[in-house]
Motif scaffolding. Structure first.
Motif, PDB file in Angstrom:
ATOM      1  N   THR B  75       1.005  -0.963  -0.436  1.00  0.00           N
ATOM      2  CA  THR B  75       0.067  -0.485   0.005  1.00  0.00           C
ATOM      3  C   THR B  75       1.131   1.579  -0.097  1.00  0.00           C
ATOM      4  O   THR B  75       0.170   2.154  -0.696  1.00  0.00           O
ATOM      5  CB  THR B  75      -1.321   0.351   1.308  1.00  0.00           C
ATOM      6  N   ALA B  76       1.805   1.610   0.687  1.00  0.00           N
ATOM      7  CA  ALA B  76       2.824   2.417   0.868  1.00  0.00           C
ATOM      8  C   ALA B  76       3.061   2.324  -0.551  1.00  0.00           C
ATOM      9  O   ALA B  76       3.387   3.749  -0.656  1.00  0.00           O
ATOM     10  CB  ALA B  76       3.487   2.551   1.791  1.00  0.00           C
ATOM     11  N   GLN B  79       1.473   4.234  -2.626  1.00  0.00           N
ATOM     12  CA  GLN B  79       1.097   6.010  -2.571  1.00  0.00           C
ATOM     13  C   GLN B  79       2.569   6.572  -3.262  1.00  0.00           C
ATOM     14  O   GLN B  79       2.133   7.430  -3.565  1.00  0.00           O
ATOM     15  CB  GLN B  79       1.020   5.933  -0.996  1.00  0.00           C
ATOM     16  N   LYS B 193      -1.240  10.284   4.211  1.00  0.00           N
ATOM     17  CA  LYS B 193      -2.300  10.273   4.693  1.00  0.00           C
ATOM     18  C   LYS B 193      -2.350   8.484   4.790  1.00  0.00           C
ATOM     19  O   LYS B 193      -2.245   7.599   4.831  1.00  0.00           O
ATOM     20  CB  LYS B 193      -3.365  10.664   2.879  1.00  0.00           C
ATOM     21  N   PRO B 194      -3.266   8.181   5.895  1.00  0.00           N
ATOM     22  CA  PRO B 194      -4.095   7.289   6.674  1.00  0.00           C
ATOM     23  C   PRO B 194      -4.903   6.368   5.706  1.00  0.00           C
ATOM     24  O   PRO B 194      -5.656   6.146   5.821  1.00  0.00           O
ATOM     25  CB  PRO B 194      -4.163   7.417   8.089  1.00  0.00           C
ATOM     26  N   VAL B 195      -3.958   6.384   4.013  1.00  0.00           N
ATOM     27  CA  VAL B 195      -4.894   5.173   3.285  1.00  0.00           C
ATOM     28  C   VAL B 195      -4.465   3.693   3.770  1.00  0.00           C
ATOM     29  O   VAL B 195      -4.258   2.617   4.299  1.00  0.00           O
ATOM     30  CB  VAL B 195      -3.943   5.284   2.322  1.00  0.00           C
ATOM     31  N   ARG B 197      -5.670  -0.386   4.339  1.00  0.00           N
ATOM     32  CA  ARG B 197      -4.680  -1.039   2.990  1.00  0.00           C
ATOM     33  C   ARG B 197      -5.175  -1.598   2.259  1.00  0.00           C
ATOM     34  O   ARG B 197      -6.570  -2.248   2.303  1.00  0.00           O
ATOM     35  CB  ARG B 197      -4.496  -1.791   4.205  1.00  0.00           C
ATOM     36  N   ASN B 628       2.429   6.301   4.943  1.00  0.00           N
ATOM     37  CA  ASN B 628       1.064   6.270   6.378  1.00  0.00           C
ATOM     38  C   ASN B 628       0.875   6.053   7.271  1.00  0.00           C
ATOM     39  O   ASN B 628       1.525   5.015   8.206  1.00  0.00           O
ATOM     40  CB  ASN B 628       0.214   4.532   5.304  1.00  0.00           C
TER      41      ASN B 628
END
Ligand code: FES
Ligand code: FES
Lengths: 156, 733
Positions: B75-76, B79, B193-195, B197, B628
């Motif tokens: 995920t990171a 991003q 941003k706390p997107v 996962r 994140n």
């Protein structure tokens, strides 16, 4: 020599052919029926990764002989809900992001689902006790407790 | 070789046409991106097209050599790529750890995925974006400075063109430009941003395909029959009993490597216990009760000074006050919840191996060596497994599967048992450190010496493959990881000498468990510093701060002081009740060059039972630019909880022949009721470079707990784990 064993799995009638009725249910679910929810972690009933419901009760499928599932109602993580229509617990685990590798998470959710049937508004320490025999190596515990709490509140 | 009752030909006959259903492997499915149209894709790490492809529909594929070990880095990295290219995250696909398609960015270890891997990908994306802006300027006839990127479109002066159109399924044939300007962090909308996962919805509903779920068409199941003594040799065997088992196919034996193969997994498990094997006797392990004598007596291959300032020997000699202590840290397993698993297939002289290896490129090298093949004929693919916190058994399972698959001519799946994993994964080696320290007349540390006894590092960072070892095939020596890191101290002490005695032998195949060396060495360092503070009659928090010169470290400690509401203490609380409470502090600047972490632990010690309970951890964390924040908090939680487990409970057991703690009863880990509360303060520095966070927090956990125990009951715990017996013994002494 092989034997047919039938059960209701996630609401559908299913059957498997087995050579050994003592084979743990886990292998039938994963290999014969292609499920990914129940996971192999120890095969010793020590970690909880393989948990499924048999007649509404949380059972460690890695030591539960497949023959004993004959005629029973089985529920796995897949039957609990889907990404499109998640169960309250699955939704809460997503909202709390209560997963690291996720390998233990099947057990956490299935154990918690059975537990919430018996205790609808548990405290944090009751949740911790209920999950005390479920192991997680990633250290996701704090989030898991929050997710179960959140689910219990949303189900109330 | 195969057993006689089923010949190789029979195996092949039953296998039929071997079609690997790549679609079952999510990573492999992504990998289907076009190798045919375009010829082989470059995996060069100095080329943009090594890392990034954009297709005619505007879908961006990012190729990462670093893989997600369950920490959320997929995920990171998504991003980072989406941000730098200016496309929505949904338009970015990630292919990771596939030797055919992804650049070799080194193993996924050392908290380097974001800081090295992510930064390389960011630079590749920036290079691509700049080149596309040039092309767009030309195509639209608009000056570069009037153009802006958004959602995969380049716009300016009322005109626009899509990335897709500019690239049009061609390659981004560009050299990676290390100077390509990066997006200004103040314009970030995705990074920081706390997107949520990307993998979690599938993981909580049973849709995710872990390595353990991977099925390859025609696949058979195998189990390796492990010797009862670690270095025993196989003298004799018979699979007569196995033949009664429906689905049993045969056995493969090479040297002391013995495996059974069956159509289905349960038959393989039963065959592994039914097979009769006679092994030689071997009792070469040291007596566990005398482990530290053994370590001290081990031959030193090399001495190395890791940190040197002033003249510590002279300063120690001249000091009015001298302290000495020895710290040790037990042998630990990785302890993944899912035992290692791999599938291997030989076809047309080529080997394909799927595994959850943290280092597919390195694995390919090792398999090539073991099997005497060219690396060009081997493809290793990463499929995510159970959380892996270092080099555990994944590579070994892959080697098992490859060795068996070569014999049976069908794809072979090897699933390690719990006992395989606990007993045969490479271990975090025993660590022993001697300390000497001196205080000057003002109570300042005037001299510091540390000597670590740790297993040596061969030239190449690899761990011996068990299969190669058992089968007597070519192999590498085991490297324990950079376990000297973290012995050097971050404090301004005028005379320092930190050194390692690199030992020529160690009882178990060593490897890097999470936070290798840094965890064990920081345990000793931060506890011994606490001893010096106590000897000086100083508050341990203040003592650290007064010896720190690094402004970022000082800022971190001030935030920690506030977060934990630290109150000065210069002697143990000394309350006499059965339950004594205490708090301890610890600090690290990781490897002295990156991530800063400071923690305060609150503990309770039961004087009667000796049980230590960790109530709470306060964590101040600075890893520079945060990609994140929610993912980062998740990692910090994991570091704390896993390391509390290591500190209080974990201790490998063995007899003279083998590991005896081979399940969760004999090698327990922390359970829910014992998990501490964790309070985190993240220092975000968007303008700084991002550093890693998968390990650093673990480094300070054991020492913070030990220091808190001292604060509670006035005794020093110098051996991990802090079992109730040890605590009771310390209280009695
Ligand atoms: S796999 Fe069943 S309890 Fe561990
Ligand atoms: S999330 Fe990895 S084991 Fe629990």
């Amino acid at each position: 020599m092989s034997k047919t064993i039938s059960f209701v799995l996630n609401g559908r009638q299913r059957s498997v052919q087995v050579d050994d009725p003592e084979m743990p249910l886990l292998y039938a679910l994963r290999n014969d029926l292609g499920l990914h929810g129940p996971r192999f972690g120890c095969g010793l009933a020590q970690c909880g990764a393989c948990t499924v419901h048999v007649e509404g009760k949380a059972v460690r499928s890695c030591t539960f002989p497949v023959a004993q599932a004959a005629g029973a109602k089985l529920l796995t993580l897949e039957g609990l809900g889907t990404p499109e229509r998640p169960h309250a617990l699955q939704k809460a685990f997503i909202e709390e992001q209560a997963v690291q590798c996720g390998y233990c998470i099947n057990g956490m959710i299935m154990q918690a689902a059975a537990f919430l049937q018996t205790n609808r508004r548990p405290t944090d320490s009751q949740i911790k006790e209920a999950l005390a025999d479920n192991l997680c190596r990633c250290g996701t515990h704090a989030r898991i407790v929050r997710a179960v709490k959140r689910a219990s509140e949303s189900m109330a | 070789m195969l057993t006689d009752q089923i010949s190789r030909r029979d195996f092949l006959k039953t296998s039929g046409a071997l079609v690997v259903t790549y679609a079952l492997a999510p990573k492999a499915a992504n990998a289907a991106i076009d190798p045919n149209d375009l010829g082989p894709k470059t995996v060069a790490a100095d080329r943009v097209d090594g890392f990034v492809a954009i297709d005619g529909k505007g879908v961006v594929t990012v190729y990462s050599g670093k893989v997600d070990l369950g920490t959320g880095t997929d995920t990171a990295l998504t991003q980072i790529a989406a941000e730098e290219l200016g496309v929505p995250m949904q338009r970015v696909k990630l292919v990771t750890g596939d030797t055919l398609l992804t650049p070799d960015q080194g193993p996924t270890f050392g908290s380097l995925t974001i800081q090295n891997g992510g930064v390389q990908i960011r630079q590749a994306c920036a290079t691509a974006r700049e080149a596309l802006l040039d092309r767009a300027a030309q195509k639209l006839g608009v000056s570069r400075s009037d153009l802006a990127v958004q959602d995969g479109w380049i716009r300016g002066n009322g005109k626009r063109v899509a990335y897709a159109e500019l690239v049009g399924d061609r390659r981004l044939e560009l050299k990676l430009d290390a100077k390509a300007p990066l997006k200004d962090p103040s314009d970030y909308t995705i990074v920081g941003k706390p997107v949520p996962r990307l993998d979690i919805p599938e993981k909580v509903t049973g849709r995710f395909t872990y390595m353990q779920d991977l099925k390859v068409k025609g696949m058979v199941h195998a189990r390796v029959v492990r010797p009862p003594a670690m270095r025993a040799t196989l003298e004799n065997w018979s699979d007569a009993q196995c033949k009664q088992i429906p689905g049993y196919l045969g056995a493969v034996r090479k040297g002391s490597f013995l495996a059974v193969v069956a159509h289905d997994e349960w038959a393989a498990i039963k065959a592994a216990s039914a097979i009769e094997a006679r092994w030689s006797k071997w009792e070469g392990l040291p007596d566990k009760a005398k482990l530290w004598d053994h370590v001290r007596a081990s031959r030193v291959a090399k001495d190395e000074v890791l940190q040197n300032a002033g003249d510590s020997a002279a300063a120690l000699g001249a000091a009015p006050k001298l302290l000495k202590a020895t710290y040790d840290f037990a042998v630990h397993t990785h302890g993944s919840i899912g035992p290692s698993c791999a599938v291997a297939e030989f076809k047309d002289g080529k080997l394909t191996a799927w595994s959850a290896s943290q280092a597919t490129h390195l694995l390919r090298k090792q398999l090539a060596r073991m099997l005497d093949m060219s690396e060009l004929n081997i493809r290793c693919l990463y499929v995510e497994g159970s959380g892996c916190y270092g080099r555990n058994g994944h590579e070994d399972a892959a080697a098992d599967a490859a060795l068996i698959a070569r014999e049976v001519g069908r794809p072979v799946r090897v699933q390690w048992s719990r006992a395989d994993e606990h007993g045969w994964d490479p271990k975090g080696p025993p660590t022993l450190i001697d300390y000497r320290g001196a205080l000057d007349a003002n109570g300042n540390v005037s001299a510091w010496e540390s000597e670590a006894f740790i297993p040596e590092r061969p030239g190449q960072i690899a761990v011996t493959l068990v299969a190669a070892d058992l089968a007597n095939l070519p192999k590498e020596a085991s490297h324990p990881g950079n376990i000297h890191q973290g012995l050097a101290i971050p404090y301004a002490v005028p005379n320092i000498r930190a050194s390692a005695h690199w030992l020529a032998e160690t009882p178990f195949r060593p490897s890097w468990i999470r936070t290798p060396g840094r965890m064990q060495n920081s345990f000793g360092n931060e506890c011994f510093l606490d001893e010096l503070a106590a000897a000086a009659g100083a508050d341990p928090f203040e003592y650290r701060v007064r010896n720190l010169k690094d402004p970022r470290g000082l800022e971190l400690m001030e935030r920690l002081r506030k977060l934990a509401a630290w109150t000065p203490r210069t002697a143990p609380a000394g309350d006499a009740g059965e339950i004594a409470k205490g708090r301890g502090v610890s600090y690290i600047k990781y490897e002295l060059v990156r991530t800063y972490v400071g923690v305060v632990a609150d503990v309770e010690v039961n004087r009667r039972t000796g049980k230590v309970r960790v109530e709470r951890f306060f964590v101040a964390h600075d890893c520079g630019q945060i990609i994140n924040p929610d993912g980062l908090r998740n990692q910090i939680d994991g570091n704390i909880i896993q390391t509390v487990s290591r500190t209080l409970i974990e201790d490998l057991q063995w007899n003279r022949s083998a590991v005896t703690s081979v399940d969760w009863q004999s090698y327990p880990i922390l359970r829910f009721p014992e998990v501490p509360e964790i309070v985190i303060d993240l220092v975000d520095r968007p303008k700084e470079r991002p550093w890693g966070a998968g390990e650093p927090t673990a480094a300070v956990v054991p020492s913070a707990i030990a220091n808190a125990v001292y604060d509670a009951v006035g005794v020093r715990l110098r051996s991990v784990p802090f079992t109730p017996e040890r605590v009771r013994a310390a209280l009695k002494a």
